[in-house]
Design a protein around this motif. Structure first.
Motif, PDB file in Angstrom:
ATOM      1  N   PHE A   1      58.385 122.997 -29.496  1.00  0.00           N
ATOM      2  CA  PHE A   1      58.464 123.868 -28.317  1.00  0.00           C
ATOM      3  C   PHE A   1      57.722 125.178 -28.614  1.00  0.00           C
ATOM      4  CE2 PHE A   1      62.068 121.032 -27.992  1.00  0.00           C
ATOM      5  CZ  PHE A   1      62.120 120.704 -26.639  1.00  0.00           C
ATOM      6  N   TYR A   2      56.905 125.615 -27.656  1.00  0.00           N
ATOM      7  CA  TYR A   2      56.092 126.821 -27.815  1.00  0.00           C
ATOM      8  C   TYR A   2      56.247 127.727 -26.598  1.00  0.00           C
ATOM      9  CZ  TYR A   2      53.455 124.122 -31.340  1.00  0.00           C
ATOM     10  OH  TYR A   2      53.086 123.366 -32.428  1.00  0.00           O
ATOM     11  N   TYR A   3      56.107 129.034 -26.844  1.00  0.00           N
ATOM     12  CA  TYR A   3      55.778 129.935 -25.731  1.00  0.00           C
ATOM     13  C   TYR A   3      54.387 130.456 -26.061  1.00  0.00           C
ATOM     14  CZ  TYR A   3      56.773 134.296 -28.346  1.00  0.00           C
ATOM     15  OH  TYR A   3      56.754 135.339 -29.244  1.00  0.00           O
ATOM     16  N   GLY A   4      53.458 130.239 -25.131  1.00  0.00           N
ATOM     17  CA  GLY A   4      52.055 130.490 -25.458  1.00  0.00           C
ATOM     18  C   GLY A   4      51.660 129.563 -26.597  1.00  0.00           C
ATOM     19  N   SER A   5      51.110 130.138 -27.669  1.00  0.00           N
ATOM     20  CA  SER A   5      50.761 129.342 -28.847  1.00  0.00           C
ATOM     21  C   SER A   5      51.731 129.577 -30.003  1.00  0.00           C
ATOM     22  CB  SER A   5      49.333 129.679 -29.296  1.00  0.00           C
ATOM     23  OG  SER A   5      49.224 131.061 -29.603  1.00  0.00           O
ATOM     24  N   VAL A   6      52.821 130.283 -29.713  1.00  0.00           N
ATOM     25  CA  VAL A   6      53.808 130.612 -30.750  1.00  0.00           C
ATOM     26  C   VAL A   6      54.914 129.562 -30.763  1.00  0.00           C
ATOM     27  CG1 VAL A   6      55.454 132.332 -31.586  1.00  0.00           C
ATOM     28  CG2 VAL A   6      53.311 133.072 -30.523  1.00  0.00           C
ATOM     29  N   LEU A   7      55.158 128.993 -31.948  1.00  0.00           N
ATOM     30  CA  LEU A   7      56.191 127.971 -32.085  1.00  0.00           C
ATOM     31  C   LEU A   7      57.581 128.597 -31.978  1.00  0.00           C
ATOM     32  CD1 LEU A   7      56.872 124.982 -32.791  1.00  0.00           C
ATOM     33  CD2 LEU A   7      56.916 125.711 -35.204  1.00  0.00           C
ATOM     34  N   ILE A   8      58.393 128.070 -31.066  1.00  0.00           N
ATOM     35  CA  ILE A   8      59.789 128.511 -30.934  1.00  0.00           C
ATOM     36  C   ILE A   8      60.669 127.725 -31.894  1.00  0.00           C
ATOM     37  CG2 ILE A   8      61.755 128.742 -29.370  1.00  0.00           C
ATOM     38  CD1 ILE A   8      59.736 128.839 -27.051  1.00  0.00           C
ATOM     39  N   GLY A   9      60.480 126.412 -31.941  1.00  0.00           N
ATOM     40  CA  GLY A   9      61.277 125.555 -32.812  1.00  0.00           C
ATOM     41  C   GLY A   9      60.978 124.096 -32.556  1.00  0.00           C
ATOM     42  N   THR A  10      61.603 123.196 -33.315  1.00  0.00           N
ATOM     43  CA  THR A  10      61.398 121.749 -33.176  1.00  0.00           C
ATOM     44  C   THR A  10      62.744 121.046 -33.118  1.00  0.00           C
ATOM     45  OG1 THR A  10      61.338 121.372 -35.570  1.00  0.00           O
ATOM     46  CG2 THR A  10      59.248 121.874 -34.488  1.00  0.00           C
ATOM     47  N   ASP A  11      62.712 119.816 -32.572  1.00  0.00           N
ATOM     48  CA  ASP A  11      63.907 118.968 -32.543  1.00  0.00           C
ATOM     49  C   ASP A  11      63.459 117.533 -32.765  1.00  0.00           C
ATOM     50  OD1 ASP A  11      66.476 118.126 -32.361  1.00  0.00           O
ATOM     51  OD2 ASP A  11      66.802 118.732 -30.285  1.00  0.00           O
ATOM     52  N   THR A  12      64.252 116.777 -33.552  1.00  0.00           N
ATOM     53  CA  THR A  12      63.886 115.399 -33.886  1.00  0.00           C
ATOM     54  C   THR A  12      64.834 114.362 -33.297  1.00  0.00           C
ATOM     55  OG1 THR A  12      65.138 115.567 -35.960  1.00  0.00           O
ATOM     56  CG2 THR A  12      62.780 116.112 -36.050  1.00  0.00           C
ATOM     57  N   THR A  13      65.851 114.803 -32.574  1.00  0.00           N
ATOM     58  CA  THR A  13      66.806 113.858 -31.992  1.00  0.00           C
ATOM     59  C   THR A  13      66.970 114.120 -30.496  1.00  0.00           C
ATOM     60  OG1 THR A  13      68.661 115.317 -32.573  1.00  0.00           O
ATOM     61  CG2 THR A  13      68.095 113.579 -34.141  1.00  0.00           C
ATOM     62  N   PHE A  14      67.238 113.054 -29.768  1.00  0.00           N
ATOM     63  CA  PHE A  14      67.462 113.153 -28.325  1.00  0.00           C
ATOM     64  C   PHE A  14      68.883 113.635 -28.069  1.00  0.00           C
ATOM     65  CE2 PHE A  14      68.813 111.473 -24.251  1.00  0.00           C
ATOM     66  CZ  PHE A  14      67.743 111.802 -23.443  1.00  0.00           C
ATOM     67  N   PRO A  15      69.138 114.504 -27.098  1.00  0.00           N
ATOM     68  CA  PRO A  15      68.151 115.178 -26.235  1.00  0.00           C
ATOM     69  C   PRO A  15      67.446 116.305 -26.979  1.00  0.00           C
ATOM     70  CG  PRO A  15      70.373 115.933 -25.729  1.00  0.00           C
ATOM     71  CD  PRO A  15      70.528 114.864 -26.744  1.00  0.00           C
TER      72      PRO A  15
END
Length: 289
Positions: A129-143
């Protein structure tokens, strides 16, 4: 007696023939008399040609060739036709991804959860997940979701992007825009700094802090190089560099120990936005010699 005389006569005639003409009579053992003449009756089979046991005989060669042909045919029938197993087709199909929250065009004024759905024929490994080109964070499981607090950014419109990856490395992105609009009383604090007031450290001017946020830095100590360094943790950075030629904006992510350098001139200003968690940073100014 007559037979005896005949035998003597025959032996005598044979010796004459041998001495004069080189003729050779059959072996005595294989000679018999027939009506007063000689009849050659071979007793052994030494001169017979057994073509079945003779490798050099024409018929034997034909048989050998036919046998070898039949053997080769038999081998080819047993072996069958060999064909390599085709390699599995490479997966080039990208995943599908969509942001489901917040809604496109939403106005936000506090911490929010950004959620997305993602699917793939082979499987999704991660969503960034990004705002602009800056990474906010990641997730590897649903949801798939991350928490974002836009207090660290000035009011304005921002692009929010979810980027999904599948097990084959294919990727796809989905973006929306949101408007950050904090009331004046709750607008993020902007810290004003002057390079000339930084701490002096072996010829460098340094400002260290663990307080992330927005920094308005004035370059009032001549020309030089300005460094932004992550001392601890990962920091998302957005910089608006104002100079006589205009404003240049860039965004990047600094992992612990990494830094970014910016060439600045006296009178320039830097509006630096730092976001992250449990992070420490340093601003360093290296005056031009």
């Amino acid at each position: 007696m007559r037979l005896q005389y005949k035998a003597i006569l025959i032996s005598f005639l044979a010796s004459i023939l041998i001495s004069v003409g080189g003729f050779e009579l059959p072996n005595a053992e294989s000679t018999s008399f027939y009506n007063g003449g000689l009849l050659s009756m071979p007793d052994d089979d030494s001169d017979d040609k057994d073509y079945d046991d003779c490798d050099k005989c024409p018929d034997a060669k034909k048989k050998s060739k036919s046998k070898s042909k039949s053997k080769s045919k038999s081998k080819s029938k047993k072996g069958g036709s060999s064909s390599a197993t085709p390699a599995p087709a490479k997966d080039t199909a990208p995943p599908t991804v969509a942001i489901i929250s917040p809604a496109n065009g939403a106005t936000v004024s506090g911490s929010l959860q950004i959620s997305a759905t993602a699917s793939d024929n082979k499987g999704v490994t991660t969503v960034e997940f990004y705002y602009g080109s800056v990474l906010i964070g990641t997730d590897t499981t649903f949801p798939y979701s991350v928490q974002w607090d836009p207090k660290s950014v000035p009011n304005g419109t921002y692009s929010i992007t979810a980027k999904a990856y599948d097990t084959s490395g294919n990727s796809a992105s989905s973006s929306i825009s949101v408007k950050v609009n904090y009331p004046p009383s709750s607008s993020p604090t902007v810290y004003k700094l002057s390079v000339s007031k930084f701490d002096s450290f072996y010829g460098f001017l340094v400002h260290e802090s663990n307080k992330l946020g927005i920094y308005d830095v004035s370059i009032d100590h001549g020309n030089g190089t300005f460094y932004i360094e992550s001392m601890k943790g990962s920091i998302s950075v957005s910089v608006s560099h104002k100079s006589s030629s205009g404003t240049n904006t860039q965004s990047f992510l600094l992992s612990q120990g990494q830094y970014k350098s910016i060439n600045v001139s006296n009178g320039n200003s830097l509006l630096i936005t730092l976001s992250g968690s449990s992070a420490e940073f340093a601003f360093v100014f290296d005056p031009a010699s």
